[in-house]
Design a protein around this motif. Structure first.
Motif, PDB file in Angstrom:
ATOM      1  N   HIS A 122     -47.633  19.428 120.130  1.00  0.00           N
ATOM      2  CA  HIS A 122     -46.960  21.141 120.717  1.00  0.00           C
ATOM      3  C   HIS A 122     -45.629  21.497 120.539  1.00  0.00           C
ATOM      4  O   HIS A 122     -45.271  20.342 120.849  1.00  0.00           O
ATOM      5  N   THR A 123     -45.328  22.515 120.365  1.00  0.00           N
ATOM      6  CA  THR A 123     -43.565  22.747 120.576  1.00  0.00           C
ATOM      7  C   THR A 123     -43.716  23.734 121.364  1.00  0.00           C
ATOM      8  O   THR A 123     -44.892  23.967 121.794  1.00  0.00           O
ATOM      9  N   ALA A 124     -42.091  24.216 122.117  1.00  0.00           N
ATOM     10  CA  ALA A 124     -42.415  25.215 122.936  1.00  0.00           C
ATOM     11  C   ALA A 124     -41.649  26.287 122.457  1.00  0.00           C
ATOM     12  O   ALA A 124     -41.253  25.965 121.566  1.00  0.00           O
ATOM     13  N   ASP A 125     -41.273  27.289 123.456  1.00  0.00           N
ATOM     14  CA  ASP A 125     -40.372  28.491 122.548  1.00  0.00           C
ATOM     15  C   ASP A 125     -38.443  27.627 122.509  1.00  0.00           C
ATOM     16  O   ASP A 125     -38.770  26.687 123.940  1.00  0.00           O
ATOM     17  N   VAL A 126     -38.396  27.866 121.825  1.00  0.00           N
ATOM     18  CA  VAL A 126     -36.869  28.166 121.479  1.00  0.00           C
ATOM     19  C   VAL A 126     -36.602  28.938 120.954  1.00  0.00           C
ATOM     20  O   VAL A 126     -36.385  29.866 120.002  1.00  0.00           O
ATOM     21  N   THR A 127     -35.614  30.027 121.823  1.00  0.00           N
ATOM     22  CA  THR A 127     -34.484  30.924 121.089  1.00  0.00           C
ATOM     23  C   THR A 127     -32.811  30.762 121.575  1.00  0.00           C
ATOM     24  O   THR A 127     -32.878  29.532 122.492  1.00  0.00           O
ATOM     25  N   GLY A 128     -32.494  31.775 120.810  1.00  0.00           N
ATOM     26  CA  GLY A 128     -31.137  31.529 120.498  1.00  0.00           C
ATOM     27  C   GLY A 128     -30.051  32.684 120.055  1.00  0.00           C
ATOM     28  O   GLY A 128     -30.728  33.711 119.265  1.00  0.00           O
ATOM     29  N   LEU A 165     -36.102  18.977 126.047  1.00  0.00           N
ATOM     30  CA  LEU A 165     -35.367  18.589 125.105  1.00  0.00           C
ATOM     31  C   LEU A 165     -36.435  19.059 123.984  1.00  0.00           C
ATOM     32  O   LEU A 165     -36.027  19.728 123.323  1.00  0.00           O
ATOM     33  N   PRO A 166     -37.784  19.589 124.415  1.00  0.00           N
ATOM     34  CA  PRO A 166     -38.685  20.325 123.030  1.00  0.00           C
ATOM     35  C   PRO A 166     -37.584  21.701 123.479  1.00  0.00           C
ATOM     36  O   PRO A 166     -38.394  22.374 121.859  1.00  0.00           O
ATOM     37  N   SER A 167     -37.264  22.249 124.278  1.00  0.00           N
ATOM     38  CA  SER A 167     -36.764  23.448 123.855  1.00  0.00           C
ATOM     39  C   SER A 167     -35.113  23.488 123.838  1.00  0.00           C
ATOM     40  O   SER A 167     -34.160  24.180 123.457  1.00  0.00           O
ATOM     41  N   ALA A 168     -34.797  22.332 123.303  1.00  0.00           N
ATOM     42  CA  ALA A 168     -33.313  22.311 122.691  1.00  0.00           C
ATOM     43  C   ALA A 168     -32.845  22.229 121.498  1.00  0.00           C
ATOM     44  O   ALA A 168     -33.951  22.207 120.625  1.00  0.00           O
ATOM     45  N   LEU A 169     -31.726  23.081 120.789  1.00  0.00           N
ATOM     46  CA  LEU A 169     -31.249  22.343 119.184  1.00  0.00           C
ATOM     47  C   LEU A 169     -30.725  21.140 118.985  1.00  0.00           C
ATOM     48  O   LEU A 169     -28.973  21.138 120.224  1.00  0.00           O
TER      49      LEU A 169
END
Length: 218
Positions: A122-128, A165-169
């Motif tokens: 699975h992956t998490a939401d990542v926004t930036g 970390l899964p939500s990190a850049l």
């Protein structure tokens, strides 16, 4: 090969350094902390030793009609459901603006990667968001201070770095190129530009000329 493509090859070493140095197996004791450099954590992870944004300022000599190309690169983690082991995929966010547009106001490039997954991972939401602007400086040359910020705006609260970390850049860095024009060296600037260099603010990164003076690696 263009200047940006040449720098991309060098940047790959930075992008994957922490990933490749991670233990080859989960039980290994060496290199237990993954991704040492360029990690922008979500703002919901409260740890003073981590950052959720980077900011850089560099000096650019170019006409108003010159084009500035921006490339943000980072790794996004994909976590295994069974053992919590992480894999990484490289992400690229691109943007282009003229110097005139950057002088007129801030140019924003928001991005979002939705969560996904299946029975194995699975992956998490990542926004930036990437923000860029410029300011003309006094003097006989057409020099501008170019400011670029990258912010992780991912939502959620995280108690540990492992959770965040899964939500990190991860291994975040930026490539900038100008056509036509040139960036000034921040290490060995012309004498007249030294006061302007001293006023530049760089937090979390440092702009380095990458082979030619029309491309910068942050």
């Amino acid at each position: 090969m263009s200047g940006m493509d040449q720098v991309r090859t060098v940047a790959d070493a930075l992008l994957y350094e922490g990933y490749l140095l991670y233990p080859y197996r989960a039980s290994a004791q060496k290199n237990r902390s993954r991704f040492q450099f360029g990690v922008l954590v979500p703002p919901g992870y409260l740890d003073e030793s981590e950052r959720s944004a980077l900011r850089t300022e560099s000096l650019l000599e170019a006409r108003d009609d010159a084009r500035v190309d921006l490339l943000l690169r980072f790794l996004r983690l994909r976590r295994q459901n069974t053992d919590g082991w992480d894999e990484a995929e490289d992400i690229e966010i691109t943007g282009t603006a003229t110097v005139a547009e950057l002088l007129a106001g801030e140019v924003s490039i928001p991005f979002g990667l939705p969560a996904a997954g299946d029975a194995e991972w699975h992956t998490a939401d990542v926004t930036g968001v990437v923000r860029a602007s410029a300011q003309r400086l006094d003097g006989p040359y057409r020099v501008a201070r170019l400011r670029v910020t990258v912010e992780n705006t991912s939502s959620g609260e995280f108690a540990t770095r492992e959770q965040a970390l899964p939500s990190a850049l991860v291994s975040a860095h930026v490539l900038l190129a100008v056509t036509p024009g040139a960036f000034l060296s921040m290490v060995e600037p012309p004498e007249w530009a030294s006061p302007y260099v001293a006023e530049c603010v760089n937090d979390g990164v440092w702009p380095v000329l990458a082979g030619t003076d029309d491309t910068v690696l942050l």
